[in-house]
Scaffold this motif. Structure first.
Motif, PDB file in Angstrom:
ATOM      1  N   ASP A 173       0.825   4.042  -2.865  1.00 34.83           N
ATOM      2  CA  ASP A 173       0.523   5.443  -2.546  1.00 34.83           C
ATOM      3  C   ASP A 173       1.653   6.369  -2.992  1.00 34.83           C
ATOM      4  OD1 ASP A 173      -1.879   4.715  -1.502  1.00 34.83           O
ATOM      5  OD2 ASP A 173      -1.266   4.814   0.603  1.00 34.83           O
ATOM      6  N   LYS A 220       0.844  -1.209   0.000  1.00 37.03           N
ATOM      7  CA  LYS A 220       0.000   0.000   0.000  1.00 37.03           C
ATOM      8  C   LYS A 220       0.880   1.260   0.000  1.00 37.03           C
ATOM      9  CE  LYS A 220      -3.825   2.325   2.349  1.00 37.03           C
ATOM     10  NZ  LYS A 220      -3.201   3.632   2.196  1.00 37.03           N
ATOM     11  N   ARG A 225       0.028   9.815  -3.899  1.00 40.54           N
ATOM     12  CA  ARG A 225      -0.972  10.125  -2.869  1.00 40.54           C
ATOM     13  C   ARG A 225      -0.272  10.377  -1.535  1.00 40.54           C
ATOM     14  NH1 ARG A 225      -3.672   5.870  -5.619  1.00 40.54           N
ATOM     15  NH2 ARG A 225      -2.829   4.332  -4.186  1.00 40.54           N
ATOM     16  N   LEU A 226       0.934   9.831  -1.422  1.00 40.75           N
ATOM     17  CA  LEU A 226       1.692   9.986  -0.182  1.00 40.75           C
ATOM     18  C   LEU A 226       2.928  10.836  -0.462  1.00 40.75           C
ATOM     19  CD1 LEU A 226       2.168   9.131   2.785  1.00 40.75           C
ATOM     20  CD2 LEU A 226       3.331   7.095   1.922  1.00 40.75           C
TER      21      LEU A 226
END
Lengths: 316, 331
Positions: B316, B312, B321-322
């Motif tokens: 990400d 994950k 997204r991160l």
């Protein structure tokens, strides 16, 4: 972690860290006592580390695997002695400047070991190496047990060599010859001592010890070989001889001081103590420089003919 | 048609840039301070150039390299390559910066490159920078979930460049899953002192660490030290996937490594389009600059939950997204 445990860890780690420096330093003491300083110690250590690595690497999984480390150590001693004799040929027989010749030997050993390693082994890889051999009974003693009696056999051997070298140097006829050719070779020569022969013997022994020090690094400490494995330890060993005032016990003190400082600075970093790591890394080296500068003020009892080639036909 | 084109462009954006074959033959030279088989820094770049050479064939990509080049020696090698008409000369290491900047003026038609460095160089100098906080973060997530003593050790070379980014990314990764973990960081002050890296690993383990990691070629020494604790639950997270294939690989839970192929291809592509340099090329998961591998034979220590969390995190990061504020980490 308590302060006591912290200090105990420093001691436990510092003792095995000191062994390569101690072995090489003892050999260099003999060299310098005979009037020859060998800056090629680093190169001999590299070659010793390389040849010692070969048997465990190639004999893994064969019936001879159990003897591989022993064979490796023997090869390292032999290779070191051979390079010591080669150095003697250059500086004793041909009377080449010792500093330049030593740097040449350092480059030869480092380059040859690295080249041969890549030719016959390839990339960086590890070996099983020499395992710890706790001394039954003694290793369970509080504090002193883990500090002194829970190491691999080469650690015990190295520290047993300190009194052996002291005895050899100060209590045997050969030791007297070594000291005499390093202090006043002309007088030694007039008394029938063959200066060149004694210097050859001293350099062979010094080389063997440097080879053994290299073997310790590749078989017992890092358990691997890489081009830069020695990383300046040979030069530190040479400095420790001055530090220890050409006495095996003093050299042991220097090796322990340097290594304990090394273990301390690593432990300080790991403990998260707010101290710039750049200064921590410098600590052992600064310590050696400081003590060396203090030693210069102390009574110098080193070999007075250190670094000077001997020519019996030359008039003073 | 427009939808199909949009999907294609999106896929390209997600999977990274796609480069075409060079239009004319390109000659690439590599200068490194270590060796091309050091299972680390030097080998990563060498393998990338070899991969590009294999991809396009030796008729389009010619490759030559010089090893064990100290900065003082590298100048003569670089001049030789430039004089012999090499198009791209990569001096792999931040220590070559001054040399490359000097040579770039002397040979304005040659493309030079050095890294890792985040600065933008002159018009015929590319720089490249692995965003190593990304690989560090994923390894950190795994370390934070694996540790039982809650003490984790980092073996740093020096606190600079991509190592500093990796270490701080690792710190962020650990803290994201295990805020109470005690992360111990220490530096050897060297990139290639294998013995000192091993000494530092032993120091970490004596202080209670049960998961260790480290960057630079010296980290092999740290891994070798961890492997000595054969029967103890002490683990390693690698910054080079080659460590998975070493005899000590049984201690490596997972490893990341750099794939410089996108950087090399970008330099070829840009040069052939008329841009000789003046850009910084990053290595990221998004542009294919990083490779990540689990050690499937490491045993029960690598649980499904850990894989899920690490996967994950990687997804990400790749999808951006991160965002990792590695510079904010003070240790």
């Amino acid at each position: 972690m308590s302060l006591g445990q912290f200090l105990l860890n420093v001691l436990i780690l510092g003792v095995p860290f000191s062994v390569a420096l101690l072995l090489a330093g003892l050999g260099e003491t003999i060299n310098q006592r005979a009037g020859v300083f060998n800056l090629g110690c680093e190169g001999i250590m590299a070659m010793g580390a390389f040849v010692a690595f070969l048997p465990p690497y190639f004999m893994a999984g064969t019936p001879l695997e159990g003897y591989a480390n022993l064979i490796g150590v023997a090869l390292a001693i032999a290779a070191g002695a051979l390079l010591g004799v080669l150095f003697a040929l250059v500086v004793v027989t041909f009377r080449a400047p010792q500093g330049i010749a030593g740097i040449g030997l350092q480059m030869l050993g480092w380059g040859a070991a690295g080249t041969l390693f890549r030719r016959y082994v390839g990339g960086v890889t590890g070996v099983q190496g020499i395992r710890a051999m706790p001394i039954p009974g003694l290793s369970n003693l509080p504090v002193i047990g883990p500090v002194l009696f829970n190491h691999n056999p080469l650690v015990y051997l190295a520290f047993l060599m300190v009194p052996a070298f002291w005895y050899l140097l100060f209590k045997t006829p050969w030791g007297l010859k070594v000291r005499s050719v390093g202090t006043y070779p002309r007088a030694a020569d007039s008394l029938g001592i063959r200066v060149s022969r004694v210097r050859y013997q001293a350099l062979a022994l010094g080389g063997a010890m440097a080879g053994l020090a290299g073997a310790y690094l590749s078989l017992a400490q890092a358990k691997m070989f890489a081009d830069d494995l020695i990383a300046g330890r040979g030069f530190i060993a040479v400095a420790l001889v001055y530090f220890g005032r050409w006495n095996p016990v003093g050299v042991m003190g220097g090796a322990l001081l340097f290594s304990l400082a090394q273990a301390l600075q690593l432990s300080i970093q790991v403990a998260g103590i707010d101290f710039p790591y750049e200064f921590a890394v410098m600590l052992p080296y600064v310590l050696v420089i400081v003590v060396l500068s203090l030693v210069r003020k102390a009574r110098m009892i080193g070999p007075s003919e250190l670094g000077k080639p001997f020519d019996r036909e030359q008039r003073i | 048609m427009k939808k199909a084109l949009a999907v294609l462009l999106t896929l390209l954006a997600v999977s990274g840039a796609v480069y075409g074959a060079p239009k004319t033959k390109v000659k690439i030279a590599l200068i490194i301070e270590s060796t091309v088989d050091d299972k680390g820094w030097g080998q990563a770049m060498h393998d990338a150039i070899k991969a590009v050479e294999r991809k396009y064939g030796s008729s389009l990509v010619e490759y030559s390299y010089s090893e064990k080049m100290k900065p003082v020696d590298a100048g003569s090698a670089a001049r030789q390559y430039a004089s012999r008409g090499f198009d791209i000369i990569i001096a792999h290491g931040a220590q070559f910066k001054n040399l490359i900047l000097e040579l770039s003026e002397e040979f304005p038609k040659t493309t030079f490159a050095f890294g890792t460095n985040a600065d933008v160089g002159p018009k015929n100098v590319f720089t490249y920078m692995p965003m190593s906080e990304e690989t560090g973060y994923i390894n950190g997530v795994i370390a934070g979930m694996v540790t039982r003593t809650n003490i984790i050790g980092i073996i740093g070379p020096v606190d600079a460049g991509d190592s500093a980014r990796y270490n701080r990314g690792f710190w962020l990764g650990v803290k994201s899953v295990n805020p109470k973990a005690d992360i111990k960081i220490a530096h050897t002050g060297s990139f290639a002192d294998y013995v000192k890296a091993a000494e530092l690993a032993h120091t970490h383990i004596k202080a209670g660490a049960d998961v260790l990691t480290g960057a630079a070629q010296q980290s092999t020494g740290g891994l070798r030290a961890v492997a000595e604790y054969k029967d103890k639950p002490i683990w390693w997270l690698g910054q080079d996937t080659l460590q998975l294939t070493m005899p000590e690989g049984f201690k490596v839970i997972a490893a990341c490594s750099y794939d410089y192929a996108p950087v090399v291809e970008a330099m070829i592509d840009k040069r052939q389009a008329g841009t000789l340099g003046g850009e910084n090329i990053p290595l990221t998961f998004k542009n294919g600059g990083f490779v990540f591998k689990y050690n499937d034979s490491v045993g029960t220590v690598l649980t499904a939950d850990i894989r899920k969390a690490a996967d994950k995190a990687r997804a990400d990061i790749t999808a951006q997204r991160l965002r990792l504020d590695w510079q904010a980490v003070k240790y």
